[in-house]
Design an enzyme around this catalytic site. Sequence first.
Site, PDB file in Angstrom:
ATOM      1  N   ASP A 191       1.243   0.710  11.006  1.00  0.00           N
ATOM      2  CA  ASP A 191       1.896   2.298  10.754  1.00  0.00           C
ATOM      3  C   ASP A 191       1.904   3.035  11.959  1.00  0.00           C
ATOM      4  O   ASP A 191       1.845   4.216  11.695  1.00  0.00           O
ATOM      5  CB  ASP A 191       1.491   2.628   9.293  1.00  0.00           C
ATOM      6  N   GLU A 243      11.619  -3.685  -0.587  1.00  0.00           N
ATOM      7  CA  GLU A 243      10.904  -3.802   0.447  1.00  0.00           C
ATOM      8  C   GLU A 243       9.864  -4.588   0.583  1.00  0.00           C
ATOM      9  O   GLU A 243       8.925  -4.701  -0.055  1.00  0.00           O
ATOM     10  CB  GLU A 243      10.018  -2.366   0.686  1.00  0.00           C
ATOM     11  N   ASP A 268       3.288  11.198  -4.938  1.00  0.00           N
ATOM     12  CA  ASP A 268       3.043  12.031  -3.902  1.00  0.00           C
ATOM     13  C   ASP A 268       3.387  13.387  -4.341  1.00  0.00           C
ATOM     14  O   ASP A 268       2.763  14.432  -3.609  1.00  0.00           O
ATOM     15  CB  ASP A 268       4.022  11.651  -2.774  1.00  0.00           C
ATOM     16  N   GLU A 287      10.610  -2.838   6.681  1.00  0.00           N
ATOM     17  CA  GLU A 287       9.918  -2.262   7.676  1.00  0.00           C
ATOM     18  C   GLU A 287       9.458  -3.106   8.858  1.00  0.00           C
ATOM     19  O   GLU A 287       9.149  -4.178   8.564  1.00  0.00           O
ATOM     20  CB  GLU A 287       8.616  -1.977   6.687  1.00  0.00           C
ATOM     21  N   HIS A 315       7.236   9.064  -3.082  1.00  0.00           N
ATOM     22  CA  HIS A 315       6.867   8.508  -4.414  1.00  0.00           C
ATOM     23  C   HIS A 315       6.702   9.562  -5.370  1.00  0.00           C
ATOM     24  O   HIS A 315       6.026  10.427  -5.256  1.00  0.00           O
ATOM     25  CB  HIS A 315       5.553   7.649  -4.270  1.00  0.00           C
ATOM     26  N   ASP A 334      12.908   1.175   7.258  1.00  0.00           N
ATOM     27  CA  ASP A 334      11.551   1.604   7.359  1.00  0.00           C
ATOM     28  C   ASP A 334      11.366   1.543   8.979  1.00  0.00           C
ATOM     29  O   ASP A 334      11.001   0.250   9.229  1.00  0.00           O
ATOM     30  CB  ASP A 334      10.380   1.485   6.500  1.00  0.00           C
ATOM     31  N   ASP A 372       8.172   5.338   8.307  1.00  0.00           N
ATOM     32  CA  ASP A 372       7.291   5.230   7.598  1.00  0.00           C
ATOM     33  C   ASP A 372       5.995   4.553   8.389  1.00  0.00           C
ATOM     34  O   ASP A 372       5.847   3.524   8.534  1.00  0.00           O
ATOM     35  CB  ASP A 372       7.543   3.841   6.484  1.00  0.00           C
ATOM     36  N   ASP A 396      -1.391  -3.806   8.466  1.00  0.00           N
ATOM     37  CA  ASP A 396      -0.366  -2.990   8.592  1.00  0.00           C
ATOM     38  C   ASP A 396      -0.731  -1.640   9.307  1.00  0.00           C
ATOM     39  O   ASP A 396      -1.282  -0.771   8.903  1.00  0.00           O
ATOM     40  CB  ASP A 396       0.145  -2.530   7.093  1.00  0.00           C
TER      41      ASP A 396
END
Length: 397
Positions: A257, A181, A57, A217, A54, A245, A293, A255
């Site tokens: 991850d 997404e 980031d 994702e 991003h 993702d 991700d 979520d």
Amino acid sequence: MALTPTREDKFSFGLWTIGYTGADPFGGPTRSDLDVVEGVERISELGAYGLTFHDDDLFAFGSTDAERQTQIDRLKGALSDTGIVVPMVTTNLFSAPVFKDGGFTSNDRAVRRFAIRKVLRNIDLAAELGAQTFVMWGGREGAEYDSAKDVRGALERYREAVNLLGDYVTDKGYDIRFAIEPKPNEPRGDILLPTLGHALAFIETLERPELVGVNPEVGHEQMAGLNFTAGIMQALYQGKLFHIDLNGQRGIKYDQDLVFGHGDLQNAFSLVDLLENGGVGGGRSYDGPRHFDYKPSRTEDITGVWDSAAANMRMYLLLKERAQAFRADPEVQEALAAAKVQEIYTPTLNEGESYDDILADRSSYEDFDAPSYFDAKGFGFVRLNQLALEHLMGARS
């Protein structure tokens, strides 16, 4: 099969993933910030081919032009030194307070205009770095209260913004496509375009639908209780899988991850089989980046961060190896034939046949022996799945 990642595997990582400091709603960071140059160098050493990010980031929200350019130049230098590429770029429209009610669909018109300007600037950066995909995750596009958001109006504003972005890349001559997404919730109570199916339907309303696909994702679809592999197959079928993702998720909850394969392992196996081979019945496979991700667990130090990054790639390669063995097994091929998996590709109607013809065909109804399916003519799906699981577990070679 080699289990050492190479550039040909097209593994990529988000800067926000390897750079995750461990902060969550219940506690602050447990690790220091990661410098972008170190991030590029380390994923290169591990065998990855790409870095994504991003805008926020790479340079903090509100950075001056000089501060922004300094970070861009540092990234470019690291890319040049390592050969790492930037296949995808995205824009953060969810962290800064101004986006508390979203970006493209904020009830505040001035915020919507600011969001579009922020994205347009980052599209220019994506083109400058050679990225061919621009992901749009609308994490704040939604609401907690039904009366707070006119969904019809919000979708129209969403459509207006995406149409404008399509005009922009077309007029600029950029080789960039967009990928929406989906996610059902978190951080908003309910997010617009919550699943892959919602996104695919929305795309068909756009003025340039050929420029817009999806970036599903694993965890996001599984948060909604959906079968990720089945959704990816539909995205491939419709030619809309522009990016993907990969991570791990264990059920319908927040979520997580997790590292890819550290959640629903069976679904991860069928997913890799699909991406690499086109699914058990054939069809289109995927040749784009395998993008991770995920978040290195809050419990880990910097060594654990790089161990977890490597684990994503190793899990994918292990599953790819298992999928190849599954496909090559003669007993599996026999089970696929017994289950009539390939027969789904035989059209139900004969060439040139109409409803008049099928209505006149007594064998399709009047003389069809439906009772013969009682106590007989099983499909053997359980046997086929058992073979898949035995290959997944390494019990068959």
